[in-house]
Design an enzyme around this catalytic site. Structure first.
Site, PDB file in Angstrom:
ATOM      1  N   SER A 104       0.786  -1.233   0.000  1.00 52.20           N
ATOM      2  CA  SER A 104       0.000   0.000   0.000  1.00 52.20           C
ATOM      3  C   SER A 104       0.815   1.279   0.000  1.00 52.20           C
ATOM      4  CB  SER A 104      -0.938   0.019   1.205  1.00 52.20           C
ATOM      5  OG  SER A 104      -1.849  -1.042   1.101  1.00 52.20           O
ATOM      6  N   SER A 105       2.029   1.229   0.530  1.00 54.98           N
ATOM      7  CA  SER A 105       2.797   2.477   0.605  1.00 54.98           C
ATOM      8  C   SER A 105       4.236   2.261   0.167  1.00 54.98           C
ATOM      9  CB  SER A 105       2.768   3.052   2.024  1.00 54.98           C
ATOM     10  OG  SER A 105       3.498   2.219   2.900  1.00 54.98           O
TER      11      SER A 105
END
Length: 180
Positions: free
Chosen positions: A9-10
């Site tokens: 996600s990041s």
């Protein structure tokens, strides 16, 4: 051919564990990206993976939530793969595949559970924000537009378009600042 897809996600997270698991599973080609999985929009790696796979291939992920966060997105992705006659397999949730009716059932159930978990997480987040607001600890996002400067420029005779251009902001932001 087994084609792997990995996602975190990041940008601070690592794809190494997923990459290693997909390699160990025999994936010959891999697609990976660091982007939120809330929807399939802006997920170029997933789009390239789906475009790459051909009839008889299998798209492999380590966990179902790496592919989709909503049941709708999951079904759309599986539908695209099915139209191309491409199978799907999930490594960490054995039995989740499109090769059998039981696998398809498990896929639907786990997709619904993942969506449910996401809804619960969002609900807890909203409750935490509401509590923090009541306690005076949550102020929200810092303003990005200097409202005082917008009003000063308007008082100096500039119109909304000129203010927006001068400040490097959108005209809608000028209108919101003037309404505040």
């Amino acid at each position: 051919m087994l084609v792997g897809y990995a996602r975190v996600s990041s940008t601070g997270q690592s794809l190494d564990i997923q990459h290693e698991a997909l390699t160990d599973a025999g994936c010959e080609k891999m697609f990976a990206e660091k982007v939120s999985g809330r929807s399939t929009h802006d997920r170029e790696g997933l789009a390239r993976a789906i475009d790459f796979v051909r009839e008889g291939d299998t798209l492999v992920v380590t966990r179902l939530d790496r592919l989709a966060r909503s049941v709708g997105d999951l079904h759309r992705i599986i539908e695209k793969l099915t139209e191309k006659k491409v199978a799907f397999r999930c490594l960490n949730q054995s039995g989740v595949d499109t090769d059998s009716s039981t696998g398809r059932l498990m896929l639907a159930i786990l997709g619904a559970v993942a969506a449910f978990e996401n809804d619960i997480r969002l609900e807890r987040q909203r409750e935490g924000i509401a509590k923090a607001k009541v306690e005076g600890k949550y102020k929200g996002r810092k303003p990005t537009v200097d409202v005082t400067r917008v009003k000063t420029l308007r008082d100096d005779g500039l119109g909304p378009s000129q203010i927006a251009k001068t400040m490097g902001i959108g005209r809608a932001s000028v209108y919101r600042a003037l309404a505040a």
